[in-house]
Write a protein that holds these residues in place. Structure first.
Motif, PDB file in Angstrom:
ATOM      1  N   ARG A   1       0.819  -1.212   0.000  1.00 10.91           N
ATOM      2  CA  ARG A   1       0.000   0.000   0.000  1.00 10.91           C
ATOM      3  C   ARG A   1       0.854   1.262   0.000  1.00 10.91           C
ATOM      4  O   ARG A   1       0.459   2.295  -0.511  1.00 10.91           O
ATOM      5  CB  ARG A   1      -0.934   0.004   1.215  1.00 10.91           C
ATOM      6  CG  ARG A   1      -2.040  -1.039   1.143  1.00 10.91           C
ATOM      7  CD  ARG A   1      -2.968  -0.938   2.343  1.00 10.91           C
ATOM      8  NE  ARG A   1      -4.065  -1.884   2.257  1.00 10.91           N
ATOM      9  CZ  ARG A   1      -5.206  -1.648   1.637  1.00 10.91           C
ATOM     10  NH1 ARG A   1      -5.390  -0.467   1.061  1.00 10.91           N
ATOM     11  NH2 ARG A   1      -6.153  -2.563   1.594  1.00 10.91           N
ATOM     12  N   SER A   2       2.045   1.161   0.569  1.00 13.77           N
ATOM     13  CA  SER A   2       2.938   2.317   0.631  1.00 13.77           C
ATOM     14  C   SER A   2       3.536   2.661  -0.722  1.00 13.77           C
ATOM     15  O   SER A   2       4.164   3.709  -0.880  1.00 13.77           O
ATOM     16  CB  SER A   2       4.076   2.040   1.609  1.00 13.77           C
ATOM     17  OG  SER A   2       4.868   0.954   1.151  1.00 13.77           O
ATOM     18  N   LYS A   3       3.367   1.769  -1.696  1.00 11.09           N
ATOM     19  CA  LYS A   3       3.914   1.920  -3.048  1.00 11.09           C
ATOM     20  C   LYS A   3       5.439   1.931  -3.063  1.00 11.09           C
ATOM     21  O   LYS A   3       6.069   2.318  -4.055  1.00 11.09           O
ATOM     22  CB  LYS A   3       3.394   3.193  -3.720  1.00 11.09           C
ATOM     23  CG  LYS A   3       1.884   3.228  -3.872  1.00 11.09           C
ATOM     24  CD  LYS A   3       1.437   4.475  -4.600  1.00 11.09           C
ATOM     25  CE  LYS A   3      -0.083   4.521  -4.716  1.00 11.09           C
ATOM     26  NZ  LYS A   3      -0.556   5.728  -5.413  1.00 11.09           N
ATOM     27  N   LYS A   4       6.046   1.479  -1.952  1.00  9.59           N
ATOM     28  CA  LYS A   4       7.503   1.428  -1.894  1.00  9.59           C
ATOM     29  C   LYS A   4       8.046   0.038  -2.222  1.00  9.59           C
ATOM     30  O   LYS A   4       9.259  -0.142  -2.308  1.00  9.59           O
ATOM     31  CB  LYS A   4       7.989   1.857  -0.511  1.00  9.59           C
ATOM     32  CG  LYS A   4       7.690   3.309  -0.177  1.00  9.59           C
ATOM     33  CD  LYS A   4       8.236   3.688   1.191  1.00  9.59           C
ATOM     34  CE  LYS A   4       7.962   5.157   1.492  1.00  9.59           C
ATOM     35  NZ  LYS A   4       8.503   5.551   2.820  1.00  9.59           N
ATOM     36  N   TYR A   5       7.146  -0.924  -2.417  1.00 11.44           N
ATOM     37  CA  TYR A   5       7.617  -2.284  -2.684  1.00 11.44           C
ATOM     38  C   TYR A   5       6.568  -3.040  -3.485  1.00 11.44           C
ATOM     39  O   TYR A   5       5.364  -2.939  -3.210  1.00 11.44           O
ATOM     40  CB  TYR A   5       7.868  -3.024  -1.367  1.00 11.44           C
ATOM     41  CG  TYR A   5       8.289  -4.466  -1.554  1.00 11.44           C
ATOM     42  CD1 TYR A   5       9.603  -4.793  -1.847  1.00 11.44           C
ATOM     43  CD2 TYR A   5       7.360  -5.501  -1.461  1.00 11.44           C
ATOM     44  CE1 TYR A   5       9.995  -6.114  -2.026  1.00 11.44           C
ATOM     45  CE2 TYR A   5       7.741  -6.833  -1.638  1.00 11.44           C
ATOM     46  CZ  TYR A   5       9.058  -7.124  -1.921  1.00 11.44           C
ATOM     47  OH  TYR A   5       9.432  -8.435  -2.111  1.00 11.44           O
ATOM     48  N   ASP A   6       7.009  -3.745  -4.496  1.00 11.45           N
ATOM     49  CA  ASP A   6       6.121  -4.700  -5.159  1.00 11.45           C
ATOM     50  C   ASP A   6       6.936  -5.913  -5.595  1.00 11.45           C
ATOM     51  O   ASP A   6       8.162  -5.843  -5.779  1.00 11.45           O
ATOM     52  CB  ASP A   6       5.352  -4.081  -6.327  1.00 11.45           C
ATOM     53  CG  ASP A   6       6.236  -3.611  -7.451  1.00 11.45           C
ATOM     54  OD1 ASP A   6       6.815  -4.464  -8.146  1.00 11.45           O
ATOM     55  OD2 ASP A   6       6.339  -2.387  -7.657  1.00 11.45           O
ATOM     56  N   LEU A   7       6.231  -7.009  -5.743  1.00 12.12           N
ATOM     57  CA  LEU A   7       6.863  -8.304  -5.984  1.00 12.12           C
ATOM     58  C   LEU A   7       6.152  -9.003  -7.129  1.00 12.12           C
ATOM     59  O   LEU A   7       4.924  -8.973  -7.233  1.00 12.12           O
ATOM     60  CB  LEU A   7       6.783  -9.172  -4.723  1.00 12.12           C
ATOM     61  CG  LEU A   7       7.155 -10.655  -4.866  1.00 12.12           C
ATOM     62  CD1 LEU A   7       8.656 -10.806  -5.073  1.00 12.12           C
ATOM     63  CD2 LEU A   7       6.686 -11.437  -3.635  1.00 12.12           C
ATOM     64  N   ASN A   8       6.937  -9.640  -8.009  1.00 16.02           N
ATOM     65  CA  ASN A   8       6.385 -10.499  -9.049  1.00 16.02           C
ATOM     66  C   ASN A   8       7.146 -11.813  -9.074  1.00 16.02           C
ATOM     67  O   ASN A   8       8.377 -11.826  -9.078  1.00 16.02           O
ATOM     68  CB  ASN A   8       6.472  -9.847 -10.426  1.00 16.02           C
ATOM     69  CG  ASN A   8       6.076 -10.805 -11.545  1.00 16.02           C
ATOM     70  OD1 ASN A   8       6.923 -11.401 -12.194  1.00 16.02           O
ATOM     71  ND2 ASN A   8       4.778 -10.971 -11.735  1.00 16.02           N
ATOM     72  N   VAL A   9       6.391 -12.908  -9.071  1.00 16.91           N
ATOM     73  CA  VAL A   9       6.960 -14.247  -9.198  1.00 16.91           C
ATOM     74  C   VAL A   9       6.294 -14.907 -10.408  1.00 16.91           C
ATOM     75  O   VAL A   9       5.065 -14.963 -10.478  1.00 16.91           O
ATOM     76  CB  VAL A   9       6.726 -15.097  -7.939  1.00 16.91           C
ATOM     77  CG1 VAL A   9       7.357 -16.473  -8.099  1.00 16.91           C
ATOM     78  CG2 VAL A   9       7.281 -14.400  -6.701  1.00 16.91           C
ATOM     79  N   THR A  10       7.080 -15.367 -11.349  1.00 14.85           N
ATOM     80  CA  THR A  10       6.547 -15.951 -12.582  1.00 14.85           C
ATOM     81  C   THR A  10       7.170 -17.316 -12.841  1.00 14.85           C
ATOM     82  O   THR A  10       8.403 -17.453 -12.865  1.00 14.85           O
ATOM     83  CB  THR A  10       6.811 -15.036 -13.796  1.00 14.85           C
ATOM     84  OG1 THR A  10       6.164 -13.779 -13.583  1.00 14.85           O
ATOM     85  CG2 THR A  10       6.267 -15.672 -15.074  1.00 14.85           C
TER      86      THR A  10
END
Length: 721
Positions: free
Chosen positions: A622-631
């Protein structure tokens, strides 16, 4: 006199452009339906190149030349585009709320019709792979992208172990046309282009149209078109750096920088790659995977002297040194440049003109002689094109144009030392007509006049009918492929030992094909499913036929000949589901029945069954300081039984089988503070190793490999301060 006339005509156009008046400003915010700001959204005036992008807070500001009525169009990856008409008397505020396009069916595609259309409105099934898709799988090469994202495609290595070869639904590289921003590429070798030239970090999207597209693109588009659209700068200032490291000392470093103002933009990208040479061993011996290093730099400049007129200039340089042994290496170099202009006559009529020069050279590099080089191959291509697009009513578009294509080749396989060439003159026309809101018809014809083979007409027709939630499509295309300069003029003692002579054939005839396809596509909410059946019949297909002891001075001769007929048919099925909690599922199946008959035997090595699988997970704080993608992506390729020519067998043929195999890849990407990215992954998770490694149609893998990388968006770092 001709030059003076062109300059005078250009000045006349400029003098008749609308005079500038007091400008007006339109500003506002671009947000998602739930109120989240959408940074870097693209806002343009419809039917112009005038536009801007939103900031990190979603705010945009656009200066318009005068008061009046305009239509603003907003595009943002992953969201449906929005159009809003506005009437300006003074500075105006307008906000946009965008709806999520979970399945990316609102992506704009240009390849199938040569004019922009939304993916969901394309008359033939078109697959679009975006820059975001490429980042998700952490692809290093275009080969990685296509194999992981599309069924029915397999890359193998040619006999020189340095050249990659593509097979797309039974069609080899000389039937699949690769384009960069709609333009051909020089450098065909062993029926394939140099795929190392294609820099994935400079790609905005890849558009793939399977099946015959000769009516739009001419020769070499019998099996399909892969159109690579390169990036444009979106922000006033952009800068990006990236580094990747992997097994076998594989390294890749990328840097790009761009700047954009109201009338000018510049985007520069640079890539360096290298890998060590290594050996892999199987039951039939060992094979060497040659390493080396390559550099590529590309520049794109855009100048818009007036709202109705724009110029785009592109230039690129590519060089690759491929190891062979301690004394000699192969050096590949390419220089290319192009100029394109777009003039908007009015809101419904545009005129485009372009010129491309592309020269691809190969050298023997003698390391022990001070890196002295000797030219062994030179392919030069020049393309000039003019195209008119006119909209005569909503959904009624006429496209017409003319083209000149010049192809020249000097090769070490031409023992007479000559450089050969030919010229093709083209005229084409297409009508895109929305008969009703549900029914769309696209039909057209292309005429190619080849300096060696005369005229050829290629008609094409497509029909699309929407019966929500299902869209039905049907298409027919008649196409051709002219014999290449190599197939016509080769005369080469392969290996220089008098064992096998490769002989061209000046009596070859152009191949002709008829391609039909039927498809149904179901779309509802977050589910998209499509199935396509196709049939492609090729007459006078060109193949190489081994003739035992046909020449007294050599043992065997491999001669290019026209065989009677070839047929390719099959089915593609694709499923995409946007699942809850951030999951996305994509899976596809391809069945290909490829009949390349010769003396009653099928010589095709196309695998009949292919499955691709992709499952990704996205998480954003929610802070927009971190996002993650696993593919997680996987490919399953079925067994194929075939025949190969053999001078040692009694009837000239022997059976051959390629076993089934599966390869899986896991990639993890983390974004920090919107400006940094860390990625890591495992390729060939289950450590598959082929039993035989010297066969042509065997995947080249040494087993499980690993990679890590780090990226930084320099402009975003400073914009946060």
């Amino acid at each position: 006199m001709r030059t003076i006339g062109l300059i005078a005509a250009f000045l006349l156009v400029l003098t008749h452009l609308p005079a500038r008046e007091n400008s007006r400003e339109v500003s506002g915010y671009v947000k998602s339906a739930d109120g989240e700001a959408l940074p870097y959204a693209n806002i343009v005036i419809k039917n112009t190149t005038t536009g801007c992008t939103s900031g990190l807070d979603g705010k945009f500001s656009l200066q318009l030349p005068k008061a009046g009525t305009y239509t603003l169009v907003v595009h943002y990856t992953g969201f449906e585009p929005v159009e809003k008409p506005i009437t300006l008397h003074s500075d105006t505020t307008v906000n946009f709320d965008l709806k999520e396009d979970a399945l990316k069916l609102s992506e704009v595609t240009v390849t199938g019709t040569r004019t922009p259309k939304l993916l969901k409105d394309a008359p033939t099934i078109t697959r679009v792979i975006t820059a975001e898709d490429i980042r998700r799988i952490n692809a290093v090469t275009v080969k990685d992208v296509l194999e992981l994202e599309l069924p029915g495609i397999e890359f193998t290595r040619q006999m020189d172990k340095k050249t990659q070869s593509i097979n797309m639904q039974g069609m080899s590289g000389n039937y699949v046309l690769f384009l960069i921003d709609g333009e051909r590429m020089a450098g065909e070798t062993l029926n394939n282009i140099d795929y190392n030239r294609l820099n994935v970090n400079n790609i905005e999207r890849i558009e793939i149209v399977k099946g015959s597209a000769s009516a739009l693109y001419g020769s070499n588009a019998v099996g399909g078109v892969v159109n690579i659209i390169t990036k444009d700068v979106q922000q006033p200032v952009e800068a990006y750096v990236n580094g990747k490291w992997g097994s076998h000392n594989e390294q890749q470093y990328d840097a790009s920088a761009g700047a954009r103002s109201k009338r000018f933009s510049s985007y520069t990208s640079y890539t360096y790659k290298r890998m060590d040479t290594y050996d892999i061993t199987g039951s039939d011996g060992s094979t060497t995977i040659y390493g080396g290093e390559d550099h590529s730099v590309n520049e794109k400049l855009t100048w818009q002297p007036a709202d109705a007129l724009s110029f785009t200039a592109k230039g690129g340089f590519y060089t690759r040194d491929a190891d062979t042994d301690e004394k000699v290496a192969d050096r590949y170099r390419d220089f290319n440049g192009s100029l394109r202009t777009n003039y908007r006559i009015d809101d419904t009529h545009t005129l485009e003109a372009s010129y491309l020069f592309d020269r691809y050279n190969k050298y023997d590099l003698f390391k022990k002689l001070g890196n002295r080089t000797e030219l062994t191959y030179r392919n030069t291509q020049q393309t000039a094109r003019m195209q008119y697009n006119g909209t005569f009513a909503p959904g009624n578009i006429l496209t017409a144009g003319a083209e000149l294509f010049r192809d020249e080749l000097l090769s070490y396989q031409f023992t007479d030392g000559s450089e050969y060439g030919n010229t093709t003159y083209v005229a084409f026309a297409q009508h895109d007509y929305n008969v009703t809101g549900r029914l769309n018809v696209v039909y057209g014809v292309r005429m190619d006049y080849h300096s060696d083979f005369g005229s050829h007409f290629s008609p094409k027709a497509s029909v699309m009918y929407k019966l929500n939630p299902v869209t039905f499509r049907a298409s027919y295309s008649h196409g051709f492929r002219s014999p290449s300069l190599k197939e016509l003029h080769t005369s080469w003692d392969m290996g220089g030992m008098g064992f096998l002579w490769i002989q061209g054939n000046p009596d070859l005839k152009p191949e002709k094909n008829n391609h039909v396809s039927l498809s149904a596509e179901y779309t509802r909410d977050r589910v998209n499913f499509s199935v396509t059946g196709y049939y492609n019949r090729i007459k006078d297909k060109i193949s190489s036929l081994t003739l035992p002891r046909s020449r007294p001075e050599v043992q065997d001769t491999s001669l290019y000949v026209n065989i009677d007929k070839a047929q390719v048919s099959g089915i593609d099925a694709n499923l995409a589901v946007k699942c809850p909690y951030g999951f996305m599922l994509r899976t596809a199946y391809s069945y290909v029945r490829d009949q390349q008959m010769q003396d009653g035997r099928n010589l095709s090595a196309t695998r009949p069954h292919t499955v691709t699988f992709g499952l990704s997970y996205d998480y954003a704080a929610r802070s927009k300081k971190y996002d993650l993608n696993v593919t997680l992506t996987g490919r399953i390729l079925g067994r194929v039984n075939t025949w190969q020519t053999s001078s040692s067998s009694a009837d000239g043929y022997e059976p051959l089988a390629y076993p089934a195999y599966t390869l899986w890849r896991l990639a993890v990407t983390q974004h920090l503070f919107g400006a940094y990215a860390l990625n890591a992954g495992v390729d060939n998770i289950f450590n598959y190793k082929p039993g035989k490694v010297t066969a042509a149609n065997t995947p080249i893998t040494s087993g499980t490999t690993f990679f890590v990388g780090v990226s930084a968006y320099i402009d975003r770092i400073f914009s946060r301060k």
